[in-house]
Design a protein around this motif. Structure first.
Motif, short mmCIF file in Angstrom:
data_model
loop_
_atom_site.label_atom_id
_atom_site.label_comp_id
_atom_site.label_asym_id
_atom_site.label_seq_id
_atom_site.Cartn_x
_atom_site.Cartn_y
_atom_site.Cartn_z
N ALA A 4 0.83 -1.20 0.00
CA ALA A 4 0.00 0.00 0.00
C ALA A 4 0.87 1.25 0.00
O ALA A 4 2.06 1.21 0.32
CB ALA A 4 -0.91 -0.02 1.22
N PHE A 93 -3.75 4.06 4.28
CA PHE A 93 -2.85 3.52 3.26
C PHE A 93 -3.66 3.20 2.01
O PHE A 93 -4.69 2.52 2.09
CB PHE A 93 -2.17 2.26 3.78
CG PHE A 93 -1.38 2.49 5.04
CD1 PHE A 93 -0.09 3.00 4.99
CD2 PHE A 93 -1.93 2.21 6.28
CE1 PHE A 93 0.64 3.22 6.15
CE2 PHE A 93 -1.21 2.44 7.45
CZ PHE A 93 0.08 2.95 7.38
N GLU A 101 -7.56 -7.20 -1.06
CA GLU A 101 -6.83 -6.93 0.18
C GLU A 101 -7.53 -7.57 1.38
O GLU A 101 -6.87 -8.06 2.30
CB GLU A 101 -6.70 -5.42 0.39
CG GLU A 101 -5.79 -4.72 -0.60
CD GLU A 101 -4.33 -5.11 -0.43
OE1 GLU A 101 -3.93 -5.55 0.67
OE2 GLU A 101 -3.57 -4.98 -1.40
N LEU A 147 -6.89 0.70 5.39
CA LEU A 147 -6.59 0.68 3.97
C LEU A 147 -7.76 1.33 3.26
O LEU A 147 -8.91 1.14 3.64
CB LEU A 147 -6.40 -0.76 3.48
CG LEU A 147 -5.34 -1.61 4.17
CD1 LEU A 147 -5.27 -2.99 3.53
CD2 LEU A 147 -3.98 -0.94 4.14
N THR A 192 -0.10 -3.49 5.69
CA THR A 192 0.22 -2.83 4.43
C THR A 192 0.86 -3.74 3.39
O THR A 192 0.90 -3.41 2.21
CB THR A 192 1.18 -1.66 4.67
OG1 THR A 192 2.40 -2.16 5.24
CG2 THR A 192 0.56 -0.63 5.61
N LEU A 208 7.27 2.70 1.81
CA LEU A 208 6.16 2.34 0.94
C LEU A 208 6.44 2.83 -0.48
O LEU A 208 7.30 3.67 -0.69
CB LEU A 208 4.86 2.98 1.47
CG LEU A 208 4.49 2.58 2.92
CD1 LEU A 208 3.41 3.51 3.45
CD2 LEU A 208 4.05 1.13 2.99
#
Length: 281
Positions: A4, A93, A101, A147, A192, A208
């Motif tokens: 993410a 994220f 996900e 998320l 993540t 990230l």
């Protein structure tokens, strides 16, 4: 599946007008006030929530400034966060596929109850509405960790909102102080899908594809954000925004409200809604 991104951070207050005025004084152009709507639980009807926000949309990521506007309505947990301290309580994220996900997180043993849906008007209350699919991490002590998949990104990242007097262009990092960095870092790595690395100040960093999260012990805050102390733990202490002009506009605009620190120029939490704001060149 790719990791993410650092989508946005959220600074929260019980006094929206005061928070929004403070951020405008720091050189951010904010979107119009938007009241949020959502479901309390899967299958419930969409209802108007207590909360509303204004945002600083950046070319990479964005900043959310969220407040309780109608205390009589369901506040989606924001009041509980504000009882701890006024400041940053949201860490989001970005993802591309909420369904995929959710399956990944369930396989990893994270008890995510399902996909939550949120929407809000973009400008006109009766006009187009931005829509999001969210995977919130239930009961996270660090705050509202989630998320998020943007279903209507073109409504948020409009050119008219991307130019700021302070020349901010990207959300670079968020800084989290926790009593047990290894435990928190492992949970966030799993959330993540990103691998951890040691942070030079102690604790851990989560690099990230866009942005970075620093997960630090509270004793490291003085080195990273001088003068900032945690009112409570865990503590989302601050965030870093990159400018595209070497911080020239920020220096001209803010002058003695800035403090030079390693990595940039810091605005103290008391001038920035309760979270330290660092401008990086």
């Amino acid at each position: 599946m790719s990791a993410a991104t650092l989508d946005h951070v959220g600074v929260c207050s019980a006094d929206g007008p005061a928070l929004w005025a403070a951020m405008e004084r720091l050189g951010f152009q904010l979107t119009p006030i938007a009241r949020q709507s959502g479901r309390r639980a899967a299958g419930d009807p969409v209802e108007l929530l207590a909360t509303g926000n204004r945002c600083a949309m950046l070319r990479q990521g964005y900043l959310e400034f969220l407040a309780i506007l109608d205390p009589a309505r369901f506040d989606n947990g924001l009041g509980k966060f504000l009882a701890r301290y006024t400041g940053m309580h949201i860490l989001a994220f970005g993802i591309d596929d909420a369904e995929a996900e959710l399956a990944r997180l369930n396989r990893a043993g994270l008890a995510i109850p399902g996909i939550a849906h949120l929407e809000r008007p973009v400008d006109d209350p009766d006009g187009p509405r931005a829509r999001f699919s969210r995977l919130p991490l239930p009961d996270a002590p660090e705050g509202r960790l989630q998320l998020i998949q943007h279903l209507t990104p073109e409504l948020l990242w409009q050119p008219r909102w991307l130019d700021h007097p302070n020349r901010a262009v990207a959300l670079e990092a968020a800084i989290l102080a926790v009593p047990a960095p290894a435990v928190t870092a492992a949970a966030l790595s799993r959330l993540t899908g990103a691998a951890l690395e040691p942070d030079p100040a102690g604790g851990y960093a989560l690099p990230l594809p866009q942005g970075r999260l620093r997960i630090l012990p509270p004793e490291s805050l003085s080195a990273v954000l001088p003068g900032v102390t945690a009112p409570d733990l865990p503590f989302l202490a601050g965030y870093v925004v990159r400018t595209d002009d070497g911080n020239a506009a920020v220096q001209a605009l803010l002058g003695d409200r800035l403090h030079a620190i390693p990595g940039g120029l810091m605005v103290a939490p008391e001038l920035a809604g309760g979270a330290a704001l660092v401008f990086a060149a």
